[in-house]
Design a protein around this motif. Structure first.
Motif, PDB file in Angstrom:
ATOM      1  N   ALA A 132      50.970  27.623  50.841  1.00 45.68           N
ATOM      2  CA  ALA A 132      50.563  29.017  49.457  1.00 45.68           C
ATOM      3  C   ALA A 132      49.903  29.909  49.272  1.00 45.68           C
ATOM      4  O   ALA A 132      50.322  30.905  48.885  1.00 45.68           O
ATOM      5  CB  ALA A 132      50.021  28.059  48.318  1.00 45.68           C
ATOM      6  N   ALA A 142      50.625  34.286  49.332  1.00 41.02           N
ATOM      7  CA  ALA A 142      50.643  35.041  48.277  1.00 41.02           C
ATOM      8  C   ALA A 142      49.626  35.922  48.849  1.00 41.02           C
ATOM      9  O   ALA A 142      49.858  36.807  48.194  1.00 41.02           O
ATOM     10  CB  ALA A 142      49.766  33.856  47.321  1.00 41.02           C
ATOM     11  N   ARG A 198      50.567  39.863  48.940  1.00 42.52           N
ATOM     12  CA  ARG A 198      50.117  41.229  47.680  1.00 42.52           C
ATOM     13  C   ARG A 198      50.384  42.449  48.663  1.00 42.52           C
ATOM     14  O   ARG A 198      49.726  43.688  47.759  1.00 42.52           O
ATOM     15  CB  ARG A 198      48.272  40.023  47.598  1.00 42.52           C
ATOM     16  N   GLU A 235      43.801  35.511  54.622  1.00 41.53           N
ATOM     17  CA  GLU A 235      44.495  34.840  53.822  1.00 41.53           C
ATOM     18  C   GLU A 235      43.853  34.662  53.237  1.00 41.53           C
ATOM     19  O   GLU A 235      43.590  34.473  51.917  1.00 41.53           O
ATOM     20  CB  GLU A 235      45.775  34.407  53.758  1.00 41.53           C
ATOM     21  N   ARG A 295      46.593  31.492  42.680  1.00 39.61           N
ATOM     22  CA  ARG A 295      47.024  31.581  43.640  1.00 39.61           C
ATOM     23  C   ARG A 295      47.397  32.934  44.121  1.00 39.61           C
ATOM     24  O   ARG A 295      47.040  33.605  44.930  1.00 39.61           O
ATOM     25  CB  ARG A 295      47.853  29.979  44.400  1.00 39.61           C
ATOM     26  N   ALA A 296      48.581  33.356  43.442  1.00 41.54           N
ATOM     27  CA  ALA A 296      49.051  34.248  43.121  1.00 41.54           C
ATOM     28  C   ALA A 296      48.240  35.535  42.842  1.00 41.54           C
ATOM     29  O   ALA A 296      48.648  36.835  44.218  1.00 41.54           O
ATOM     30  CB  ALA A 296      50.160  34.533  42.307  1.00 41.54           C
ATOM     31  N   LEU A 350      44.398  35.410  43.808  1.00 42.50           N
ATOM     32  CA  LEU A 350      43.544  35.304  44.307  1.00 42.50           C
ATOM     33  C   LEU A 350      43.291  35.133  45.991  1.00 42.50           C
ATOM     34  O   LEU A 350      44.111  34.722  46.372  1.00 42.50           O
ATOM     35  CB  LEU A 350      42.939  33.843  43.683  1.00 42.50           C
ATOM     36  N   GLY A 351      42.063  36.053  46.479  1.00 51.70           N
ATOM     37  CA  GLY A 351      41.818  36.475  47.884  1.00 51.70           C
ATOM     38  C   GLY A 351      40.893  35.447  49.088  1.00 51.70           C
ATOM     39  O   GLY A 351      40.429  36.070  49.924  1.00 51.70           O
ATOM     40  N   ALA A 353      50.452  23.899  46.071  1.00 53.46           N
ATOM     41  CA  ALA A 353      50.089  24.881  45.111  1.00 53.46           C
ATOM     42  C   ALA A 353      49.582  26.138  44.857  1.00 53.46           C
ATOM     43  O   ALA A 353      49.854  27.425  44.464  1.00 53.46           O
ATOM     44  CB  ALA A 353      49.982  23.985  43.685  1.00 53.46           C
ATOM     45  N   GLY A 354      48.930  25.498  46.254  1.00 50.13           N
ATOM     46  CA  GLY A 354      47.784  26.826  46.986  1.00 50.13           C
ATOM     47  C   GLY A 354      46.126  26.429  46.596  1.00 50.13           C
ATOM     48  O   GLY A 354      45.588  27.464  46.970  1.00 50.13           O
ATOM     49  N   ALA A 355      45.889  25.652  46.675  1.00 50.21           N
ATOM     50  CA  ALA A 355      45.053  24.982  46.673  1.00 50.21           C
ATOM     51  C   ALA A 355      44.243  24.854  48.395  1.00 50.21           C
ATOM     52  O   ALA A 355      45.384  25.405  49.687  1.00 50.21           O
ATOM     53  CB  ALA A 355      44.160  23.755  45.994  1.00 50.21           C
TER      54      ALA A 355
END
Lengths: 219, 255
Positions: free
Chosen positions: A14, A18, A22, A187, B70-71, B73-74, B95-97
């Motif tokens: 994920a 993402a 971006r 990332e 997450r969408a 956060l870099g 989920a993005g962790a």
């Protein structure tokens, strides 16, 4: 541009997805060797451990597809454990053979005050005066215990090397043409990471355009 | 050399930041996505989300929060709260962790740490340790659970050592005595942990200014976590970094 992200187990897929979104890419997960063989841009993310990672690549046939595309210089990005899997072997899984694209073995990071090496550290590319500027140097995020250290051998094999020091100096990343492998996590490396990913993506787009103009579509 | 880290923490319930948040004017400081973006822009090195929901509905809201954060956060994201199985941990990664913090469930079944390490790697496995000074001997620390309602009697330092052996790649150490007080991190707790484990330690509980953070880093912490001082706007991450850099700490200084 579409980026194919290898599904080799549970990784922080994920976060990688993402980060690419971006910088303007679309991301598709795949575990199909024929897709990996022909795709314009492929990412091998880090998975749990060297042994489990190689097992997944061997069983799925993805390993052979990766070797093929890296040997012909097709745009490929390997992250963290992904970099180590490109090497020949690792202390983490004695007896297990890596993909062998990089002439180097992973060892436990020597003399590190603390392991895992968790956090931000300085990445310095050895640009070597090539006409193509190296990826950006600066502070990047690491989360690993094992690493490659044979920078000289890698340079002899035509790779541009970035180095980082934590107790001892190790290979932070290597690049040859459109193939980039990072021990750090682009990332998760904020603005520097985003620039690193965008640069790799631009090279992949440029390579795709020139391949199309010769009638050979990598898509 | 690896930099010391500053980690803002969002305690999230039902999709909202709940700890130490003051609602002022038109700025909704309770939205986790807005907070996360602001902290990254200030130079945060990492973000932590602790799901403090008590219900299944709350849990699924928390997963949605992780996806939304997450969408944008870099930087790395650690998520904790309600992790009882490897599947729970894997779901949070999906989920993005990037790292998953395990607390109570590992006390009941320490092998959980080994299982998460085996399947996701030590770099994903964080032990969340809530430690308090023993009532019968305040120079020693015991593990505290259930928001302080249960004092387990289990030696906190010994538990951290065991957890690191089992597979925890990092210890998120919260001082029960200092949490929410603003009196500074428990430096003796940090020093005792530093002497006991070789994995990175994140100090949590009690920070109200940069000097507290500096002291925690000197005591052996690799990273410092705080919540209220950021949510209230007492300091930005950049403010704290300026002070800590002047104190000679090695930090990432370009957000």
């Amino acid at each position: 541009m579409k980026v194919y992200l290898l599904k080799t187990g549970v990784a922080n897929v994920a976060s990688v997805t993402a980060a690419f979104e971006r910088v303007g890419a679309t991301v598709q997960l795949t575990d199909d060797p024929s897709v990996v063989q022909g795709a314009g841009a492929v990412v091998l993310p880090g998975v749990g451990s060297f042994g489990a990672g190689m097992d997944a690549l061997d069983r799925s046939g993805l390993g052979a597809a990766l070797i093929g595309r890296i040997e012909r210089g097709a745009p490929t990005l390997a992250i963290c454990l992904g970099l180590q899997l490109l090497g020949r072997a690792s202390e983490e899984a004695p007896g297990v053979q890596g993909l062998g694209v990089l002439p180097a073995d992973s060892i436990r990071l020597p003399r590190a005050p603390r392991l895992p090496h968790f956090g931000w550290n300085t990445v310095t590319w050895q640009s070597g005066g090539t006409q193509d500027a190296a990826p950006p140097s600066g502070e990047a995020y690491f989360a690993h215990t094992y690493c490659l250290r044979d920078a000289g051998t890698l340079e002899d094999a035509g790779w541009t090397v970035a180095k980082t020091t934590e107790g001892s100096t190790f290979v932070a990343a290597v690049e040859r043409g459109s193939v980039l492998a990072c021990q750090f996590h682009p990332e998760l490396s904020g603005a520097l990471g985003a620039r690193t990913l965008a640069r790799w993506l631009q090279r992949a787009v440029a390579q795709g355009a020139s391949a199309s103009s010769t009638g050979v579509s990598p898509w | 050399m690896v930099k010391r880290r500053i980690i803002p923490c969002l305690d999230v319930r039902d999709g909202r930041v709940v700890k130490g948040v003051r609602f002022q004017g038109l700025v909704d400081s309770g939205d986790p996505v807005e907070r996360a973006a602001a902290y990254e822009a200030q130079g945060a090195d990492e973000l932590c989300i602790l799901d403090v929901s008590a219900t299944p509905e709350g849990r699924s809201n928390a997963a949605a929060t992780v996806v939304a954060v997450r969408a944008i956060l870099g930087i790395p994201l650690t998520v904790g709260g309600g992790v009882r199985t490897v599947q729970d941990a894997a779901r949070l990664l999906e989920a993005g962790a990037d790292k998953v913090a395990v607390n109570t469930a590992a006390l009941a079944r320490p092998e959980l740490l080994a299982e998460i390490r085996a399947s996701l790697g030590a770099q994903c496995t964080v032990l969340a340790l809530d430690a308090g000074r023993r009532l019968d001997g305040p120079s020693r620390f015991e593990v505290i659970t259930h928001s302080g309602k249960v004092r387990t009697g289990l030696d906190a330092i010994e538990w951290a050592r065991r957890a690191a052996e089992l597979g925890a790649g990092e210890i998120l150490a919260t001082s029960w005595d200092r949490d929410g007080t603003g009196d500074g991190y428990d430096l003796e707790l940090l020093a005792a942990l530093r002497a006991a484990v070789g994995v990175p330690i994140v100090a949590s509980g009690g920070a109200s200014h940069a000097e507290h953070m500096s002291a925690a880093l000197h005591a052996g912490a690799d990273a410092v976590l705080a919540a209220s001082i950021f949510h209230r706007g007492d300091f930005t991450v950049a403010d704290l970094k300026r002070t800590l850099l002047a104190d000679g700490h090695s930090l990432r200084n370009n957000p």
